[in-house]
Write an enzyme that holds these catalytic residues in place. Structure first.
Site, short mmCIF file in Angstrom:
data_model
loop_
_atom_site.label_atom_id
_atom_site.label_comp_id
_atom_site.label_asym_id
_atom_site.label_seq_id
_atom_site.Cartn_x
_atom_site.Cartn_y
_atom_site.Cartn_z
CG HIS A 182 -1.81 -1.16 1.34
ND1 HIS A 182 -3.05 -1.27 0.73
CD2 HIS A 182 -1.62 -2.33 2.00
CE1 HIS A 182 -3.58 -2.44 1.02
NE2 HIS A 182 -2.73 -3.11 1.79
CB SER A 312 13.25 20.66 -15.61
OG SER A 312 12.50 21.85 -15.55
CE LYS A 318 11.81 17.89 -11.43
NZ LYS A 318 11.48 16.59 -12.04
CD GLU A 325 8.74 10.23 -16.50
OE1 GLU A 325 8.69 10.78 -15.40
OE2 GLU A 325 9.10 10.84 -17.54
#
Length: 453
Positions: A182, A312, A318, A325
């Site tokens: 969870h 980014s 970043k 992805e």
């Protein structure tokens, strides 16, 4: 100017003078302008295989003259040698006649055009399509192109991915980390144990891929229009499967029932189902990688994926988990394709399926995406680094380790230790020494992560 006149059974058609195709392809170009999606090159290449083998068989059966057989063979070799299998010569939309007749005729016309010369005239229907129908050619091309992609591309990619995951696990078999259910802290496990779960998920899909090969490799060819084999020699079907098997080195067999192979697409749905299962595993692994890599300051920061590009356009420095992805998006596409293929396969009305082009397109796309996704994930997993300090720090703070004390002191008492440890920001060991009568040595043994995995 710039056009020539071609004829078919419906009359004259203007065709670009440099086009290798003829009237029926042009009619399809004029009729079907629903999208910019074209029939896959691998699919066209499989139809060329069908035409090559069919010409050889028809010549052996003395149905096709030597001159025409040689001209067809030479034309197909030229198409491949000169790299003419492209969307300029095979330009049709996937949203076309449901049997794929337009694409079959596109191939027939290109081959006939290149095969015809001053010494011989090759007809697209009578010669190139001899003993065939679009209704058995297109299902066969699905089987051939899918089998090739499955055996030559996807299965090797999955073998590589599985071995990469297993090797990474072996390198870090002594690394223990906090498990999560969870998304919350749970009992510990080794990094090797965690990765073994990934590897087994890939093994399940790998086993399914290997098991589906004999099903997808059954060929409809020889059934012609509806499965009865009309206008084809009784010997054609068996000869075709054997010759194509020898020509490609792939385990093709003749269909056990041509009526089913022409009217249904059960094999395609079954293969797509395997790919659908694989996609869920690829997405699960990708999301695990993203979570484990999260941070590096405020996230889990358990691993560090290899930095491959700036993350980014506004935030300097970043770096994002771009490969997981991308794989997750590819997996979503495969899952969506499975729905399309399922709907397409149930559109077999009486003796013919009428969504064959869209089934072919989506199935081959899913096979390709599954292959490239496996390859990309393998490289990503091979190169990630493990942040052992972050794993150890989080493990030390994991109050759920108290689970091992529950058999000794009871669930309620163990819960009290957890709540007190969290509230006072103390270790489980310190609080357990305070709230239980168990010797410190026994507590350390019971709470040792090494003993809990």
């Amino acid at each position: 100017m710039g056009f020539r006149i071609e004829k078919d059974s419906m009359g004259e058609v203007k065709v670009s003078e440099d086009a290798l195709y003829a009237a029926q392809t042009q009619r399809a170009l004029d009729n079907f302008k629903l999208s910019d999606l074209k029939m896959p090159i691998a699919f066209i290449d499989s139809i060329l295989d069908i035409k090559l083998i069919a010409a050889e068989i028809n010549h052996e059966l003395k149905l096709l003259s030597k001159n025409k057989y040689q001209a067809i063979t030479k034309a197909i070799k030229k198409i491949r040698k000169d790299k003419l299998v492209n969307h300029q010569n095979f330009p049709l939309d996937i949203f076309q006649t449901g049997s794929g007749t337009s694409t079959n005729m596109n191939v027939n016309e290109v081959v006939a055009h290149l095969a015809s010369n001053s010494r011989v005239t090759v007809h697209p229907n009578d010669d190139v399509n001899m003993g065939q129908s679009s209704n058995d050619v297109i299902p066969t091309a699905i089987s051939v192109s899918a089998s090739r992609a499955l055996i030559h591309d996807l299965i090797p990619a999955l073998l590589t991915l599985k071995s990469t995951i297993e090797n990474k696990g072996k390198l870090h078999k002594k690394v223990i980390k906090t498990g999560r259910t969870h998304l919350m802290d749970a009992m510990p496990l080794s990094l090797q144990q965690e990765l073994s779960g990934w590897a087994h998920q890939i093994q399940i899909s790998l086993d399914a891929c290997q098991k589906i090969v004999p099903t997808i490799a059954q060929l409809a060819q020889g059934g012609t229009a509806i499965g009865t084999g009309i206008n084809s020699s009784a010997k054609f079907r068996g000869l075709f499967a054997r010759k194509l098997k020898n020509y490609t080195g792939l385990p093709f067999t003749k269909s056990k029932n041509t009526f089913a192979s022409i009217a249904g697409q059960d094999a395609s749905v079954a293969l797509s189902g395997v790919l659908n299962t694989l996609a869920t595993a690829l997405m699960k692994i990708s999301n695990d990688l993203r979570w484990m890599n999260s941070g590096p300051v405020s996230g889990l920061s358990e691993i560090q994926l290899k930095a491959i590009q700036p993350g980014s356009s506004i935030m300097p420095g970043k770096v994002n988990p771009v490969i997981p992805e991308a794989v997750a998006m590819a997996a979503a596409q495969i899952i969506g394709n499975h729905t399309t293929i399922t709907i397409g396969a149930q559109s077999g009305n009486f003796q013919l399926n009428v969504m064959l082009p869209v089934i072919a397109y989506n199935l081959l796309q899913s096979l390709h995406l599954a292959t490239t996704s496996a390859e990309h994930l393998a490289r990503t997993i091979a190169h990630f680094e493990v942040n052992q300090k972050a794993l150890a720090d989080k493990l030390d703070q994991n109050a759920i380790l108290v689970t091992s004390l529950a058999p000794e002191i009871g669930y309620e008492n163990a819960s009290k230790i957890v709540y007190k440890a969290r509230k006072e920001e103390r270790t489980i060991l310190d609080v357990a020494k305070e709230l239980t009568d168990l010797p410190e040595a026994k507590l350390k043994k019971l709470l040792s992560p090494k003993n809990l995995i």
